[in-house]
Design a protein around this motif. Structure first.
Motif, mmCIF file in Angstrom:
data_model
loop_
_atom_site.group_PDB
_atom_site.id
_atom_site.type_symbol
_atom_site.label_atom_id
_atom_site.label_comp_id
_atom_site.label_asym_id
_atom_site.label_seq_id
_atom_site.Cartn_x
_atom_site.Cartn_y
_atom_site.Cartn_z
ATOM 1 N N ARG A 102 42.980 77.673 22.096
ATOM 2 C CA ARG A 102 41.658 77.290 21.588
ATOM 3 C C ARG A 102 40.677 77.036 22.735
ATOM 4 O O ARG A 102 39.480 77.318 22.617
ATOM 5 N N LEU A 103 41.188 76.535 23.851
ATOM 6 C CA LEU A 103 40.323 76.301 25.010
ATOM 7 C C LEU A 103 39.786 77.621 25.554
ATOM 8 O O LEU A 103 38.598 77.727 25.905
ATOM 9 N N LEU A 104 40.629 78.632 25.610
ATOM 10 C CA LEU A 104 40.182 79.946 26.080
ATOM 11 C C LEU A 104 39.154 80.550 25.128
ATOM 12 O O LEU A 104 38.180 81.181 25.563
ATOM 13 N N ILE A 105 39.364 80.353 23.836
ATOM 14 C CA ILE A 105 38.400 80.865 22.854
ATOM 15 C C ILE A 105 37.055 80.167 23.024
ATOM 16 O O ILE A 105 35.995 80.787 22.916
ATOM 17 N N ILE A 107 35.737 79.120 25.702
ATOM 18 C CA ILE A 107 34.993 79.601 26.875
ATOM 19 C C ILE A 107 34.747 81.106 26.803
ATOM 20 O O ILE A 107 34.602 81.773 27.807
ATOM 21 N N ARG A 108 34.731 81.586 25.549
ATOM 22 C CA ARG A 108 34.265 82.942 25.243
ATOM 23 C C ARG A 108 35.274 84.057 25.413
ATOM 24 O O ARG A 108 34.889 85.225 25.498
ATOM 25 N N PHE A 109 36.554 83.745 25.459
ATOM 26 C CA PHE A 109 37.558 84.799 25.329
ATOM 27 C C PHE A 109 37.655 85.157 23.851
ATOM 28 O O PHE A 109 37.509 84.289 22.976
ATOM 29 N N SER A 110 37.926 86.415 23.554
ATOM 30 C CA SER A 110 38.131 86.787 22.156
ATOM 31 C C SER A 110 39.447 86.175 21.683
ATOM 32 O O SER A 110 40.363 85.954 22.491
ATOM 33 N N PRO A 111 39.576 85.870 20.382
ATOM 34 C CA PRO A 111 40.818 85.276 19.890
ATOM 35 C C PRO A 111 42.055 86.106 20.229
ATOM 36 O O PRO A 111 43.098 85.554 20.594
ATOM 37 N N THR A 112 41.947 87.420 20.133
ATOM 38 C CA THR A 112 43.103 88.280 20.432
ATOM 39 C C THR A 112 43.516 88.158 21.885
ATOM 40 O O THR A 112 44.705 88.012 22.206
ATOM 41 N N VAL A 113 42.542 88.203 22.776
ATOM 42 C CA VAL A 113 42.833 88.102 24.216
ATOM 43 C C VAL A 113 43.366 86.716 24.549
ATOM 44 O O VAL A 113 44.319 86.564 25.328
ATOM 45 N N ALA A 114 42.761 85.675 23.962
ATOM 46 C CA ALA A 114 43.207 84.304 24.227
ATOM 47 C C ALA A 114 44.653 84.111 23.795
ATOM 48 O O ALA A 114 45.471 83.540 24.535
ATOM 49 N N ALA A 116 46.948 86.406 23.452
ATOM 50 C CA ALA A 116 47.829 87.213 24.299
ATOM 51 C C ALA A 116 48.034 86.556 25.660
ATOM 52 O O ALA A 116 49.157 86.514 26.189
ATOM 53 N N ILE A 117 46.951 86.023 26.250
ATOM 54 C CA ILE A 117 47.057 85.381 27.563
ATOM 55 C C ILE A 117 47.989 84.175 27.498
ATOM 56 O O ILE A 117 48.869 83.998 28.349
ATOM 57 N N VAL A 118 47.813 83.329 26.492
ATOM 58 C CA VAL A 118 48.638 82.127 26.395
ATOM 59 C C VAL A 118 50.091 82.474 26.096
ATOM 60 O O VAL A 118 51.011 81.827 26.619
ATOM 61 N N THR A 119 50.315 83.502 25.294
ATOM 62 C CA THR A 119 51.695 83.927 25.037
ATOM 63 C C THR A 119 52.369 84.391 26.325
ATOM 64 O O THR A 119 53.524 84.040 26.602
ATOM 65 N N LEU A 120 51.650 85.165 27.138
ATOM 66 C CA LEU A 120 52.203 85.619 28.419
ATOM 67 C C LEU A 120 52.467 84.440 29.351
ATOM 68 O O LEU A 120 53.497 84.395 30.041
ATOM 69 N N LEU A 121 51.538 83.486 29.380
ATOM 70 C CA LEU A 121 51.739 82.294 30.210
ATOM 71 C C LEU A 121 52.949 81.493 29.733
ATOM 72 O O LEU A 121 53.725 80.965 30.548
ATOM 73 N N ALA A 122 53.122 81.413 28.412
ATOM 74 C CA ALA A 122 54.267 80.687 27.866
ATOM 75 C C ALA A 122 55.579 81.350 28.255
ATOM 76 O O ALA A 122 56.549 80.669 28.632
ATOM 77 N N MET A 123 55.619 82.670 28.188
ATOM 78 C CA MET A 123 56.838 83.374 28.556
ATOM 79 C C MET A 123 57.109 83.249 30.056
ATOM 80 O O MET A 123 58.269 83.135 30.485
#
Length: 225
Positions: A102-105, A107-114, A116-123
């Motif tokens: 939600r923080l990435l969203i 700051i203007r990241f699209s929901p899909t990109v946000a 995906a980024i957090v999922t990659l960071l989690a992994m």
């Protein structure tokens, strides 16, 4: 198409149960529940641009994945206390990921990109015992590993379920990581630290998100000359 709210509870629950069924009611099954949260909670949090429905979806996804840990009671080696600790760890982990998404969203990241980024960071976070171990041979690395281990979901779960063996020394992991071979690794005594850490991450993310929204609203309300 907007999905019903309860979908975000029952889908992660079904995935978690299927993972345990495929892998087995063992330490690997418990790990699979954490991975389920790592993948689905950021996606649930980014399912809607609106804040309230997405947070509800993320909370439901965290609870759904955590509820899958109840299936571990099918193995007599797991105690109700261990299963409850695993469930709380999964909920806290999922909420932390949701807050970051939600923080990435915000700051203007699209929901899909946000998502995906957090999922990659989690992994990446879950996998640091593998990819980070080649760089952990420096002086003082034992202290770094101890701090990282204390708040790592998989290692904390391994610590409270020692009856299933020592994960870094398992047949599959021994050739992939230098932990406990080149670097001293001591598992945490409980899941308290990992649960508290991820709840703090979730709280900080939500506080920053609230501040960001206040600033945004003030800028929008500011009259233009």
């Amino acid at each position: 198409m907007k999905l019903p709210a309860l979908f975000y509870f029952f889908f992660p629950l079904a995935v978690a149960l299927l993972s345990v069924w495929l892998i087995g009611v063992n330490l690997g099954g418990a790990f699979a529940i954490v991975v389920t949260a790592a993948i689905l909670c950021p996606l649930a949090a980014s399912s809607d641009r609106a804040f309230k429905p997405s947070i509800i979806a993320a909370v439901l996804a965290s609870l759904g994945a955590a509820s899958g840990s109840a299936s571990l009671l099918l193995h007599e080696a797991f105690t109700p206390g261990q299963v409850a600790a695993i469930g709380l760890t999964v909920v806290a982990f999922g909420l932390a990921l949701a807050g970051l998404a939600r923080l990435l969203i915000a700051i203007r990241f699209s929901p899909t990109v946000a998502g995906a980024i957090v999922t990659l960071l989690a992994m990446a976070w879950l996998g640091w015992p593998i990819w980070l171990s080649p760089w952990l041979g420096f002086h003082g690395s034992d202290a770094v590993v101890a701090r990282l281990t204390a708040v790592h979901p998989l290692l904390a779960i391994n610590a409270i379920a020692p009856q299933f063996g020592y994960w870094p020394q398992s047949r599959y992991m021994y050739s992939l990581t230098g932990l406990s071979q080149d670097v001293l690794l001591s598992l945490p005594g409980s899941t308290l630290a990992v649960t508290a850490f991820h709840l703090i991450v979730a709280g900080v993310a939500l506080l920053l998100l609230g501040g960001w929204r206040v600033v945004g609203n003030q800028l929008c309300a500011k009259p233009t000359s």
